[in-house]
Write a protein that holds these residues in place. Structure first.
Motif, PDB file in Angstrom:
ATOM      1  N   LYS A   1       0.831  -1.210   0.000  1.00  0.00           N
ATOM      2  CA  LYS A   1       0.000   0.000   0.000  1.00  0.00           C
ATOM      3  C   LYS A   1       0.863   1.256   0.000  1.00  0.00           C
ATOM      4  CE  LYS A   1      -3.599   2.462   2.432  1.00  0.00           C
ATOM      5  NZ  LYS A   1      -4.397   2.595   3.642  1.00  0.00           N
ATOM      6  N   ALA A   2       1.904   1.266   0.798  1.00  0.00           N
ATOM      7  CA  ALA A   2       2.790   2.431   0.843  1.00  0.00           C
ATOM      8  C   ALA A   2       3.474   2.649  -0.502  1.00  0.00           C
ATOM      9  CB  ALA A   2       3.836   2.256   1.946  1.00  0.00           C
ATOM     10  N   TRP A   3       3.906   1.575  -1.122  1.00  0.00           N
ATOM     11  CA  TRP A   3       4.562   1.679  -2.430  1.00  0.00           C
ATOM     12  C   TRP A   3       3.578   2.168  -3.493  1.00  0.00           C
ATOM     13  CZ3 TRP A   3       3.635  -1.528  -6.777  1.00  0.00           C
ATOM     14  CH2 TRP A   3       4.496  -1.313  -7.850  1.00  0.00           C
ATOM     15  N   ARG A   4       2.364   1.630  -3.475  1.00  0.00           N
ATOM     16  CA  ARG A   4       1.362   1.976  -4.475  1.00  0.00           C
ATOM     17  C   ARG A   4       0.891   3.417  -4.318  1.00  0.00           C
ATOM     18  NH1 ARG A   4      -3.991   1.576  -4.108  1.00  0.00           N
ATOM     19  NH2 ARG A   4      -3.868   0.250  -2.284  1.00  0.00           N
ATOM     20  N   THR A   5       0.658   3.870  -3.082  1.00  0.00           N
ATOM     21  CA  THR A   5       0.119   5.206  -2.845  1.00  0.00           C
ATOM     22  C   THR A   5       1.207   6.259  -2.641  1.00  0.00           C
ATOM     23  OG1 THR A   5      -0.019   4.887  -0.448  1.00  0.00           O
ATOM     24  CG2 THR A   5      -1.957   4.256  -1.772  1.00  0.00           C
TER      25      THR A   5
END
Length: 86
Positions: free
Chosen positions: A26-30
């Motif tokens: 999630k951190a990488w995607r957002t």
């Protein structure tokens, strides 16, 4: 040792280890880590390193595996925390 006990140990270790995978993804995607506590991340990272040392000293494969994976995932979160703007 009974092979089934080893299998259960490694499987449980793997499941515990991947608990941070959804957060890293999630951190990488957002590209957002503002809600993550750096203090918590550093404590978890330190904890995994200590567990790796213990696992190596006692030659406990599941402990080594679990914490090696967790330390890599938490290292990603640390990197993201310093790289992404919150």
């Amino acid at each position: 040792m009974d092979p089934w006990v080893d299998i259960v140990g490694y499987f449980g270790s793997f499941l515990s280890a991947i608990t941070f995978f959804p957060q890293v993804y999630k951190a990488w995607r957002t590209k957002s880590v503002g809600d993550l506590s750096l203090t918590m991340i550093l404590i978890v990272f330190t904890s995994t390193i200590v567990w790796i040392v213990y696992g190596v000293a006692k030659n406990i494969g599941p402990v080594i595996l679990c914490n090696a994976i967790m330390s890599a995932l938490v290292a990603c979160l640390i990197y993201f925390k310093f790289t992404f703007k919150s």
